[in-house]
Scaffold this active site. Structure first.
Site, PDB file in Angstrom:
ATOM      1  CE  LYS A  22      -3.715  -2.588   2.062  1.00  0.00           C
ATOM      2  NZ  LYS A  22      -4.489  -3.022   3.220  1.00  0.00           N
ATOM      3  CG  ASP A  66      -9.929  -0.445   4.495  1.00  0.00           C
ATOM      4  OD1 ASP A  66      -9.631  -0.710   3.308  1.00  0.00           O
ATOM      5  OD2 ASP A  66      -9.277  -0.838   5.472  1.00  0.00           O
ATOM      6  CD  GLN A  71      -3.346  -4.582   6.359  1.00  0.00           C
ATOM      7  OE1 GLN A  71      -3.251  -3.601   5.634  1.00  0.00           O
ATOM      8  NE2 GLN A  71      -3.939  -5.702   5.947  1.00  0.00           N
TER       9      GLN A  71
END
Ligand code: NAD
Length: 286
Positions: free
Chosen positions: A54, A121, A98
């Site tokens: 990422k 997200d 994460q």
């Protein structure tokens, strides 16, 4: 018959090239680049590798990023403190924590702590609700990437039967909603589905997100169907493999995504797109 392979790596590269140009324009317009903050807790090798990917993608498209590495022993309160700081930081546009988190930390609480405007997200309950209500929302990266991959086939989901294997909050359910929005007739299969093959054989579009390597075999696919393999696991030889038995399914499907090189790269690319979207929303809100 042999399926056309949907090259997620190449498609994702072309998206990222366009984003690079877009970010140059955005910086000229707004005086700074979008910035993504990524929090990783602990040292799980898979999570570390995803996070590296990422940060690397952010650098590639020319956006700023911040990596916050925290020990697995961190308390929930301390982690929430880091999120509060990032929420309040005017220079941060997107926040990603994460997953999975260590067991002593409540992931739902952590996700809810991120301000919806920086929730790249799309997991915050506000964004989930907005998605299901058809309101403006941050769309989760993997489902968003799946829809982009589908678009490249030129096959319009309108009026088609779409079967999704898996009903998780991060893949199965949101991709079902996106396909519903695209006017497909949607069926969601899961572990309690009585006869999976009978269901999958109906699909014009088949999205497999079960987390079971090789679950979908060629005789479970209608000839010519578009098959999107979301699964990522390691096979008995330790190699990355998906939920689709590539060998047999590539003989019956019309289009098929490989693992690796299918959905995975698109997920990261959509994270970049969501960060840009958060940046623009924030710039236009001030
Ligand atoms: P999950 O474990 O949360 O959900 C799996 C779903 O599959 C469940 O709803 C379950 O009911 C269903 N399922 C499991 N076995 C089944 C079976 N035999 N028949 C029918 N349904 C079955 O998983 P998830 O988080 O949705 O992820 C699914 C897979 O996708 C995993 O392999 C994960 O690593 C992968 N994944 C990949 C990406 C990517 O970017 N490529 C992103 C997210 C998840």
């Amino acid at each position: 018959m042999s399926a056309v392979i949907i090259d997620g790596k190449q498609i994702s590269a072309s998206f990222k090239e366009k984003m690079r140009e877009r970010i140059v324009e955005l910086e000229a317009k707004y005086g700074r680049k979008p910035c993504l903050a990524v929090i990783i807790v602990g040292e799980d090798p898979a999570s570390q590798s995803y996070v590296r990917g990422k940060i690397k993608a952010a650098a590639f498209v020319g956006m700023d990023s911040r990596l916050i590495e925290l020990p697995a022993t961190i308390s929930e309160e301390e982690l929430l403190g880091h999120i509060a700081d990032l929420n309040a930081d005017g220079g941060v546009d997107g926040i990603l924590v994460q997953l999975p988190l260590p067991r002593h930390i409540n992931s739902d609480k952590v996700i809810e702590a991120i301000v919806p405007m920086k929730d790249v997200d799309g997991f915050h309950p506000m964004n989930v609700a907005n998605l299901w209500l058809g309101l403006e929302s941050m769309v989760p990266c993997t489902p968003k990437g799946i829809m982009k991959l589908l678009e490249t086939t030129g096959i319009n989901p309108d009026g088609k039967i779409a079967v999704i294997v898996g009903r998780s909050n991060i893949v199965g359910k949101p991709v079902a909603k996106l396909l519903l929005d695209a006017n497909a007739t949607v069926i969601i299969a899961h572990t309690h589905t009585a006869d999976l093959k009978k269901i999958t054989l109906q699909a014009d579009i088949l999205v497999v997100a079960a987390g079971k390597i090789g679950l979908l075999k060629g005789d479970m696919v209608k000839p010519g169907a578009v098959v999107i393999d979301v699964g990522i696991g390691r096979n008995s030889e330790g190699k990355l493999a998906g939920d689709v038995d590539f060998q047999s399914v590539s003989q019956s499907a019309g289009y098929l995504t490989p693992v690796p090189g299918g959905v995975g790269p698109m997920t990261i690319t959509m994270l970049m797109e969501n960060t840009i979207e958060c940046f623009i929303n924030r710039m236009n809100a001030v």
